[in-house]
Write a protein that holds these residues in place. Structure first.
Motif, PDB file in Angstrom:
ATOM      1  N   GLU A  33      -3.080  -2.735  -9.679  1.00  0.00           N
ATOM      2  CA  GLU A  33      -2.399  -2.814  -8.141  1.00  0.00           C
ATOM      3  C   GLU A  33      -2.293  -1.357  -7.502  1.00  0.00           C
ATOM      4  O   GLU A  33      -1.758  -1.192  -6.535  1.00  0.00           O
ATOM      5  CB  GLU A  33      -1.033  -3.743  -8.374  1.00  0.00           C
ATOM      6  N   ARG A  84      -0.383  -5.784   1.232  1.00  0.00           N
ATOM      7  CA  ARG A  84      -0.345  -5.524  -0.359  1.00  0.00           C
ATOM      8  C   ARG A  84      -1.539  -5.356  -1.086  1.00  0.00           C
ATOM      9  O   ARG A  84      -2.686  -5.410  -0.418  1.00  0.00           O
ATOM     10  CB  ARG A  84      -0.026  -7.242  -0.631  1.00  0.00           C
ATOM     11  N   THR A  85      -1.252  -4.817  -2.302  1.00  0.00           N
ATOM     12  CA  THR A  85      -2.192  -4.349  -3.077  1.00  0.00           C
ATOM     13  C   THR A  85      -3.073  -5.645  -3.958  1.00  0.00           C
ATOM     14  O   THR A  85      -4.079  -5.428  -4.670  1.00  0.00           O
ATOM     15  CB  THR A  85      -1.853  -3.464  -3.950  1.00  0.00           C
ATOM     16  N   ASP A  86      -2.263  -6.584  -4.376  1.00  0.00           N
ATOM     17  CA  ASP A  86      -2.533  -7.975  -5.061  1.00  0.00           C
ATOM     18  C   ASP A  86      -3.273  -8.952  -4.360  1.00  0.00           C
ATOM     19  O   ASP A  86      -3.059 -10.207  -4.766  1.00  0.00           O
ATOM     20  CB  ASP A  86      -1.530  -8.131  -5.907  1.00  0.00           C
ATOM     21  N   LEU A 130       0.851  -1.074   0.023  1.00  0.00           N
ATOM     22  CA  LEU A 130       0.091  -0.065   0.073  1.00  0.00           C
ATOM     23  C   LEU A 130       0.987   1.216  -0.095  1.00  0.00           C
ATOM     24  O   LEU A 130       2.006   1.288   0.093  1.00  0.00           O
ATOM     25  CB  LEU A 130      -0.918  -0.083   1.214  1.00  0.00           C
ATOM     26  N   THR A 161      -3.821   1.752  -6.093  1.00  0.00           N
ATOM     27  CA  THR A 161      -4.917   2.065  -5.087  1.00  0.00           C
ATOM     28  C   THR A 161      -5.315   3.471  -5.654  1.00  0.00           C
ATOM     29  O   THR A 161      -4.577   4.216  -5.854  1.00  0.00           O
ATOM     30  CB  THR A 161      -4.727   1.768  -3.863  1.00  0.00           C
TER      31      THR A 161
END
Length: 335
Positions: free
Chosen positions: A174, A244-246, A155, A176
């Motif tokens: 991915e 994590r963003t994924d 993030l 945000t």
């Protein structure tokens, strides 16, 4: 394209995703994973040799586990990110683009190892204990490959260890909304500032690897190494995964798959380790008791034999007994 760690004063001017060779392109991620696999195989074979185990059997176990991990990891990833492959399902076979799921690889690897150990009639726990070191080496190099691939980052953050990436170098899915709101402008281009979660994961694997190296010579029961790895990694992975963003989500929910799986594995194996350790301790106590009883029995037998050997021999009494026997035999013969 470049990657920056401005808070640390580290700037990588050019970080390639692939190496250009005459006639073809070699992904850096693939090179690093291959290097990790080679080192993992060497470590596993050397460990098997040190423990006087069948090195060929462990080499076969590595290959089978690796095959299962690749298949499981890729299918797991494709299942949760099907939109990336729905237009061209055959692209699932193209591993050069990246995209592997750790828990899918774990499940596939353990399944294939279980089949291999059953066919070869080898103890699964002993194989898994030794192979764990190779798995960690592959993981560390794979996470380093994520750095070159600009994936598995986290993030938005502004802390000193934040990693800055050009917006154009990462997958749009991915990024945000917070990253887009707080874009940096570097050399006239938009950049994002994120947690380098690949680095957190790599350090986690390194720490676990060192811990396991310290305890491998003091192993109390079969399976202690790989279960310790699973518990430590899953607990650490929960923290990394939050950043994590994924993330992968259970369909139609906001429940993160990896966090749930990591928690379930930790909940299963923590009590399993406690019970295994307790049983191993009981077996050790019982074996020590049997050893002492055997030593005591041997000592008593030796003492009795020594006592019998030390008794004085009365020659005259023996002669008198023999004379009495001869006289008795003579009288019986006269009758």
């Amino acid at each position: 394209m470049s990657i920056r760690f401005d808070g640390l004063g580290i700037h990588f001017g050019y970080v390639p995703k692939s190496i250009q060779l005459p006639g073809f392109e070699l992904p850096v991620l693939g090179v690093l994973v291959s290097l990790g696999l080679i080192l993992g195989i060497l470590f596993v074979v050397q460990e098997a040799k040190r423990r006087n185990q069948d090195q060929d059997a462990f080499l076969g176990a590595v290959l089978m586990t690796g095959l299962g991990a690749v298949i499981g990891g890729r299918l797991f990833y494709a299942g949760f990110f099907w939109s990336l492959f729905s237009g061209d399902p055959a692209s699932i076979l193209n591993l050069r683009t990246g995209g592997m799921a750790y828990f899918g690889a774990l499940i596939g690897g353990m399944l294939f190892l279980g089949i291999y150990s059953s066919l070869r009639k080898l103890p699964f726990a002993e194989l898994a204990d030794t192979l764990t070191f190779g798995v960690l080496l592959v993981q560390m190099f794979a996470r380093l490959g994520d750095f070159f691939n600009r994936e598995s980052f986290g993030l938005y953050t502004e802390w000193a260890g934040a990693m800055q990436l050009p917006l154009s170098s990462v997958r749009a899915g991915e990024v945000t909304s917070e990253m887009r709101e707080k874009l940096l402008t570097i050399d006239g281009a938009p950049w994002i500032s994120v947690h380098p979660t690949f680095l957190y994961d790599m350090v986690l694997c390194l720490v676990i690897f060192l811990i396991l190296c310290m305890i491998k010579g003091k192993k109390k029961y079969p399976g202690q190494i790989y279960m310790t790895y699973l518990v430590l990694y899953c607990l650490g992975r929960i923290g990394v995964e939050w950043l994590r963003t994924d993330q992968m989500w259970i369909p139609e929910t906001t429940l993160p798959v990896n966090i749930i799986l990591a928690a379930v594995i930790a909940v299963i194996f923590v009590p399993t380790m406690i019970v295994s350790r307790s049983m191993a301790k009981k077996r050790t106590v019982a074996a020590e008791r049997r050893r002492k009883e055997l030593e005591e029995a041997k000592a008593v037998g030796a003492a009795e034999a020594e006592a019998e050997a030390s008794e004085p021999v009365d020659i005259e009494a023996i002669l008198r007994e023999e004379e009495a026997l001869r006289e008795q035999e003579r009288l019986e013969a006269e009758r």
